[in-house]
Write an enzyme that holds these catalytic residues in place. Structure first.
Site, PDB file in Angstrom:
ATOM      1  N   SER A 182       0.331  -1.339  -0.473  1.00  0.00           N
ATOM      2  CA  SER A 182      -0.101  -0.015  -0.303  1.00  0.00           C
ATOM      3  C   SER A 182       0.837   0.750   0.199  1.00  0.00           C
ATOM      4  O   SER A 182       0.296   2.619  -0.039  1.00  0.00           O
ATOM      5  CB  SER A 182      -1.090  -0.178   1.300  1.00  0.00           C
ATOM      6  OG  SER A 182       0.089   0.314   2.691  1.00  0.00           O
ATOM      7  N   LYS A 193      -5.728   4.463   8.023  1.00  0.00           N
ATOM      8  CA  LYS A 193      -4.967   5.133   7.740  1.00  0.00           C
ATOM      9  C   LYS A 193      -4.932   6.975   7.770  1.00  0.00           C
ATOM     10  O   LYS A 193      -4.380   7.824   8.088  1.00  0.00           O
ATOM     11  CB  LYS A 193      -4.483   4.813   6.680  1.00  0.00           C
ATOM     12  CG  LYS A 193      -3.762   3.737   6.307  1.00  0.00           C
ATOM     13  CD  LYS A 193      -3.525   2.694   5.298  1.00  0.00           C
ATOM     14  CE  LYS A 193      -2.698   1.637   4.854  1.00  0.00           C
ATOM     15  NZ  LYS A 193      -2.486   1.146   3.715  1.00  0.00           N
TER      16      LYS A 193
END
Length: 335
Positions: free
Chosen positions: A239, A284
């Site tokens: 990611s 996140k």
């Protein structure tokens, strides 16, 4: 002598047995592995200090890789998760494939991280018009199905399939799909730096003939100027690909596309510059806000979730969503 030592130990246990029992219980509570993990808000890693480009340009702002923190599901942490907001329990079976355990998943995620680094470098150099010469490719086994009948292992490098050299997963699929059910496939692999023979037996699925193996491809290349990416042993996953590619690109070109902003983001990237969906965007985004980010960048497929979390928590942060690397550069130039 041993008799005296034994008596001392026995007396110590008699006097302190309650404390020893409590200590034993605490150790067991933290070490017993349960089939759960806990996702917690992470933070942001400043990639400007992790990525070095020879004679690269400086930036007034920074690109940062958002991450999720994950805690193994021991009893104390599971109890704490019911008290602390944004600590969420997930089943191990929901974040692993088939019957793999957490250690196998983490090994696979480390391979994905290597793949994302290569894709980031290749995309950045091509977009910046800098020299990158791809010399070869490395096809590593990243997953083995429970149904597979094979002696191959995760991390093995596949060199040949039925004596044919392959350059990608598509080459492997093409050879396997031309075979019949229960055929033996001869594999030439490299394991721990040594070539050896291996095998896999084909089986039939609703999607055709398979051997139950997935691969990912990394590359051997030479860049000009040189580039070096530093990572920690504890880090894994794909990611960070988008943010790594933007960091490298910004060091290769004179124009500073950070515009003095702290940009935290996430998203996978493939060899063609496509930005892919990631998991844990909630954690996140929370980590980005905790890190005082000006901008949060994410894949288009994660945008609605990120926007919803921002609205629910009242975050004042600009969220940019992208589908490709070139779109990310364009939107940052327009800031």
């Amino acid at each position: 002598m041993f008799g005296k030592i034994y008596e001392k130990i026995k007396n110590f246990i008699k006097i302190n047995y309650k404390e020893l029992i409590v200590l034993l219980v605490i150790v067991l509570l933290f070490t017993i592995k349960l089939p759960y993990s806990i996702y917690t808000p992470g933070g942001a890693v400043n990639l400007n200090s992790r990525i070095e480009v020879e004679d690269g340009y400086d930036s007034s702002g920074s690109f940062n890789m958002a991450y999720v923190s994950m805690v193994r599901g021991s009893i104390p942490f599971l109890l704490i998760s019911y008290v602390i907001p944004d600590w969420d329990i997930v089943k191990v079976e929901d974040i692993t494939i088939d019957g793999e355990n957490m250690d196998e998943m983490l090994e696979r995620e480390k391979l994905y991280m290597n793949e994302s680094m290569d894709a980031a470098i290749i995309n950045a150099y091509k977009a910046a018009g800098k020299k990158i010469d791809i010399k070869g490719y490395i096809n590593e086994v990243s997953y083995i199905s429970e149904e597979a009948d094979t002696n191959i292992e995760i991390g093995d490098v596949i060199l040949k399939v039925n004596n044919e050299e392959i350059s990608s997963l598509e080459d492997l699929k093409s050879i396997v799909e031309s075979l019949d059910e229960k055929e033996k496939v001869d594999l030439l692999i490299k394991r721990n730096g040594k070539e050896k023979e291996a095998y896999a037996i084909t089986y039939k699925t609703s999607d055709g003939i398979k051997i139950g193996i997935s691969m990912l491809t990394t590359y051997e290349y030479v860049t000009e100027p040189k580039v070096d990416i530093t990572s920690k042993a504890s880090e894994a996953g794909s990611s960070g690909g988008l943010m790594m590619s933007l960091t490298i690109y910004n060091k290769l070109v004179e124009e500073d596309i950070t515009h003095g902003k702290k940009i935290v983001g996430t998203g996978t990237i493939d060899i063609d510059g496509n930005v892919g969906e990631i998991g844990g965007v909630k954690y996140k985004l929370i980590g980005a806000v905790k890190s005082d980010a000006d901008i949060f960048m994410c894949p288009q497929s994660n945008y609605e979730e990120a926007k919803k979390v921002a609205e629910e928590k009242g975050y004042d942060i600009k969220i940019i969503s992208v589908e490709t690397f070139s779109e990310a550069i364009k939107k940052l130039k327009e800031l």
